[in-house]
Write a protein that holds these residues in place. Structure first.
Motif, mmCIF file in Angstrom:
data_model
loop_
_atom_site.group_PDB
_atom_site.id
_atom_site.type_symbol
_atom_site.label_atom_id
_atom_site.label_comp_id
_atom_site.label_asym_id
_atom_site.label_seq_id
_atom_site.Cartn_x
_atom_site.Cartn_y
_atom_site.Cartn_z
ATOM 1 N N GLN A 62 -25.526 -62.366 12.496
ATOM 2 C CA GLN A 62 -24.869 -61.200 12.587
ATOM 3 C C GLN A 62 -23.991 -60.877 11.431
ATOM 4 O OE1 GLN A 62 -22.199 -62.101 16.193
ATOM 5 N NE2 GLN A 62 -24.063 -61.167 17.589
ATOM 6 N N ALA A 65 -26.585 -59.490 8.922
ATOM 7 C CA ALA A 65 -27.475 -58.277 9.203
ATOM 8 C C ALA A 65 -27.035 -56.973 8.563
ATOM 9 C CB ALA A 65 -27.253 -58.329 10.808
ATOM 10 N N PRO A 66 -27.790 -56.287 8.428
ATOM 11 C CA PRO A 66 -27.505 -55.120 7.444
ATOM 12 C C PRO A 66 -26.718 -54.085 8.657
ATOM 13 C CG PRO A 66 -29.823 -55.215 8.191
ATOM 14 C CD PRO A 66 -29.236 -56.436 8.480
ATOM 15 N N ARG A 67 -25.989 -53.388 8.332
ATOM 16 C CA ARG A 67 -25.235 -52.547 9.025
ATOM 17 C C ARG A 67 -25.746 -51.116 9.192
ATOM 18 N NH1 ARG A 67 -22.483 -56.147 11.070
ATOM 19 N NH2 ARG A 67 -21.016 -57.314 9.838
ATOM 20 N N CYS A 68 -25.942 -50.403 10.346
ATOM 21 C CA CYS A 68 -26.364 -49.224 10.549
ATOM 22 C C CYS A 68 -25.274 -48.109 10.330
ATOM 23 C CB CYS A 68 -26.944 -49.234 11.879
ATOM 24 S SG CYS A 68 -28.291 -50.064 12.329
ATOM 25 N N ALA A 69 -25.625 -47.054 9.546
ATOM 26 C CA ALA A 69 -24.827 -46.201 9.410
ATOM 27 C C ALA A 69 -24.644 -44.930 10.853
ATOM 28 C CB ALA A 69 -25.063 -45.252 8.203
ATOM 29 N N ALA A 70 -23.666 -44.760 11.224
ATOM 30 C CA ALA A 70 -23.632 -44.182 12.574
ATOM 31 C C ALA A 70 -23.232 -42.794 12.226
ATOM 32 C CB ALA A 70 -22.651 -44.669 13.300
#
Length: 70
Positions: A62, A65-70
Motif C-alpha cells: 500500500q 502503490a501509485p496514488r490516483c489523482a482524484a
C-alpha cells in the motif's frame, strides 16, 4: 469419405480430453483438501506469525502503490 475419417478421429480425442480434465480437477481437489487438513494442525503461533507477515506485506504494498489523482 475423408470427412468421415476426420469425424471419427475427433470423436476418439474427446474422451481423452475429458479424462485429462477430470484428472486435473481431481488433483486440484485433492490438493485443496490436503491443504485444509494440514492447516488444521498448525499451531496458533504459526497462524499469528503468518498473519503478521501478511499484514506487513500489505502495508509495504500500500505504501508503494501509485496514488490516483482524484
Amino acid at each position: 469419405m475423408a470427412s468421415a475419417n476426420s469425424v471419427r478421429s475427433e470423436n476418439k480425442e474427446v474422451p481423452i480430453i475429458r479424462e485429462i480434465m477430470v484428472a486435473t480437477t481431481m488433483s486440484s481437489l485433492f490438493v485443496a483438501i490436503f491443504a485444509l487438513v494440514a492447516s488444521s494442525f498448525r499451531t496458533r503461533a504459526a497462524r499469528q506469525a503468518e498473519i503478521l507477515a501478511l499484514r506487513h506485506l500489505l502495508a509495504v504494498l500500500q505504501k508503494n502503490a501509485p496514488r490516483c489523482a482524484a
